[in-house]
Design an enzyme around this catalytic site. Structure first.
Site, short mmCIF file in Angstrom:
data_model
loop_
_atom_site.label_atom_id
_atom_site.label_comp_id
_atom_site.label_asym_id
_atom_site.label_seq_id
_atom_site.Cartn_x
_atom_site.Cartn_y
_atom_site.Cartn_z
N ALA A 172 -1.86 56.74 32.86
CA ALA A 172 -1.41 56.27 31.54
C ALA A 172 -2.40 55.32 30.87
O ALA A 172 -2.42 55.19 29.64
CB ALA A 172 -0.05 55.59 31.68
N HIS A 204 2.36 66.25 35.92
CA HIS A 204 3.71 65.78 35.62
C HIS A 204 4.33 66.50 34.43
O HIS A 204 5.34 66.05 33.91
CB HIS A 204 3.69 64.25 35.37
CG HIS A 204 3.42 63.48 36.63
ND1 HIS A 204 3.19 62.12 36.64
CD2 HIS A 204 3.33 63.86 37.92
CE1 HIS A 204 2.99 61.72 37.88
NE2 HIS A 204 3.04 62.76 38.68
N CYS A 253 15.03 74.81 29.99
CA CYS A 253 16.47 74.95 30.27
C CYS A 253 16.70 74.80 31.77
O CYS A 253 16.03 75.45 32.58
CB CYS A 253 16.99 76.31 29.81
SG CYS A 253 18.70 76.60 30.35
N CYS A 310 21.75 80.01 26.49
CA CYS A 310 22.41 80.55 27.70
C CYS A 310 23.53 79.64 28.18
O CYS A 310 24.26 79.97 29.12
CB CYS A 310 21.37 80.72 28.83
SG CYS A 310 21.02 79.20 29.75
N SER A 354 -5.21 54.66 36.20
CA SER A 354 -3.97 54.86 36.96
C SER A 354 -3.78 53.75 37.98
O SER A 354 -4.72 53.33 38.65
CB SER A 354 -4.00 56.20 37.71
OG SER A 354 -2.80 56.35 38.48
N ASP A 369 -12.57 48.78 30.94
CA ASP A 369 -11.80 49.62 30.02
C ASP A 369 -12.33 51.06 30.03
O ASP A 369 -13.54 51.29 29.86
CB ASP A 369 -11.94 49.01 28.61
CG ASP A 369 -10.97 49.65 27.63
OD1 ASP A 369 -10.38 48.92 26.83
OD2 ASP A 369 -10.81 50.89 27.68
N VAL A 370 -11.44 52.01 30.20
CA VAL A 370 -11.87 53.42 30.22
C VAL A 370 -12.52 53.84 28.91
O VAL A 370 -13.40 54.72 28.90
CB VAL A 370 -10.68 54.36 30.52
CG1 VAL A 370 -10.22 54.23 31.96
CG2 VAL A 370 -9.53 54.15 29.56
N1 APR Z 1 -8.76 50.95 30.88
C1 APR Z 1 -8.59 51.03 32.23
N2 APR Z 1 -7.39 50.86 32.84
C2 APR Z 1 -6.32 50.61 32.04
C3 APR Z 1 -6.42 50.51 30.64
C4 APR Z 1 -7.71 50.69 30.06
N3 APR Z 1 -7.90 50.64 28.73
N4 APR Z 1 -5.18 50.22 30.14
C5 APR Z 1 -4.35 50.15 31.19
N5 APR Z 1 -5.03 50.36 32.33
C6 APR Z 1 -4.50 50.45 33.69
C7 APR Z 1 -3.41 49.46 34.03
O1 APR Z 1 -3.97 48.27 34.56
C8 APR Z 1 -2.59 50.23 35.08
O2 APR Z 1 -3.01 49.89 36.40
O3 APR Z 1 -3.89 51.72 33.78
C9 APR Z 1 -2.92 51.69 34.82
C10 APR Z 1 -1.71 52.50 34.38
O4 APR Z 1 -0.83 52.53 35.46
P1 APR Z 1 0.64 53.14 35.26
O5 APR Z 1 1.25 52.60 34.02
O6 APR Z 1 1.36 52.98 36.56
O7 APR Z 1 0.38 54.68 34.96
P2 APR Z 1 0.19 55.85 35.99
O8 APR Z 1 -0.65 55.43 37.14
O9 APR Z 1 -0.27 57.02 35.20
O10 APR Z 1 1.69 56.11 36.49
C11 APR Z 1 1.93 57.25 37.28
O11 APR Z 1 4.31 56.86 37.07
O12 APR Z 1 6.21 56.39 35.87
C12 APR Z 1 5.45 57.40 36.40
O13 APR Z 1 5.43 59.58 35.58
C13 APR Z 1 4.93 58.31 35.32
O14 APR Z 1 2.88 59.57 35.32
C14 APR Z 1 3.42 58.27 35.51
C15 APR Z 1 3.28 57.80 36.94
#
Ligand code: APR
Length: 258
Positions: free
Chosen positions: A35, A133, A141, A168, A206, A246-247
């Site tokens: 995310a 995901h 459905c 359905c 992530s 930052d990505v």
């Molecule tokens: N650059 C780098 N890292 C970043 C940035 C950025 N600009 N912004 C946020 N982050 C980091 C945060 O520090 C966090 O550790 O991205 C990470 C996002 O982590 P999560 O919110 O846990 O997202 P994710 O790892 O994709 O979650 C996995 O959890 O709730 C479920 O289904 C949902 O797919 C999701 C899964």
């Protein structure tokens, strides 16, 4: 100082130069996305600073068991979640998405494995995206498993049809993997095979907290693990590169180096 005169983190430069060299030498390279990649597109993350879970919403409300027990309440809360997570004028890909698309286009990355359901990789023109995901662009459905675009069904739900139903008679579910559900089998096995075969496995944005996606780094054989995440993850101590940046800075910089 670099030529633009801005302070440049020499550690970061060193890591990026090393990672670019490994990517250049790799036969197979894969990215696992979370995310954090979409934060710059206005979509809040689930964890970390301003994370959705716990601060604003309880993940239990979106568990498979809740959908089965109380589909109307599930949909009511789901619409609130969409309102909170999705920018009103719609989210657009950011420089990190476009950098990933370029790395795939240039053959540097063989695939992008994403946990995100926002469709921004496809919107950025990324080839070979594995949606672990699922996607919020679709609903499915729960009885006949037919899928359709989410927009019209969400509008019916906002208009009071809770839960929205399929012709359905079944109930529509967002075409995403809910807590308590298995990953799509084909996507999951492709992701595991790519992790095992990868010479470089790059995690970007992530927290690596939700299995089975978060266990993919453990499937890497002799490959190099690189993590670009603002916060520490459970693999940070064993990764060859643990880039806390930052990505939207790091991924375009990698493109420039390659
Ligand atoms: N650059 C780098 N890292 C970043 C940035 C950025 N600009 N912004 C946020 N982050 C980091 C945060 O520090 C966090 O550790 O991205 C990470 C996002 O982590 P999560 O919110 O846990 O997202 P994710 O790892 O994709 O979650 C996995 O959890 O709730 C479920 O289904 C949902 O797919 C999701 C899964």
């Amino acid at each position: 100082m670099d030529e633009s005169g801005s302070e440049v983190d020499t550690d970061l430069c060193g890591s990026l130069t090393g990672l670019a060299g490994d990517l250049r030498a790799a036969d197979t390279a894969v990215a696992l996305i979370g995310a954090g990649l979409s934060a710059a597109s206005g979509i809040p993350t689930f964890r970390g600073e301003d994370g959705v879970w716990g601060e604003v919403f309880d993940p239990a409300a979106f568990h498979r068991s809740r959908f089965e027990r109380d589909p109307a309440g599930f949909w009511r809360d789901r619409l609130d979640l969409y309102d909170h997570m999705e920018p009103t004028d719609g989210a657009e890909p950011n420089p990190a998405h476009y950098a990933l698309a370029e790395l795939v286009d240039d053959g540097v990355l063989d695939a992008v494995i994403t946990q995100n359901t926002d469709g921004l990789h496809s919107a950025a023109g990324t080839g070979n995206v594995i949606e672990l995901h699922g996607s919020n662009a679709r609903v499915v459905c729960d009885r006949c498993e037919s899928t359709r675009k989410a927009g019209p069904v969400r509008r019916r739900a906002r208009g009071g049809e809770l839960p929205p139903t399929c012709p359905c008679g079944g109930i529509y579910k967002p075409d995403v993997v809910l807590f308590g559900e298995l990953l799509p089998a084909v996507a999951h096995s492709r992701a595991e095979r790519l992790a095992a075969e990868s010479d470089v496995f790059l995690v970007a944005g992530s927290s690596l907290t939700v299995d089975p996606a978060a266990s993919l780094p453990a499937r890497i054989g002799t490959g190099t693990l690189a993590i670009c995440n603002l916060e520490r993850t459970r693999y940070s101590d064993t990764a060859a590169y643990d880039i806390r940046a930052d990505v939207t800075t790091v991924l375009p910089a990698l493109v420039r180096l390659l």
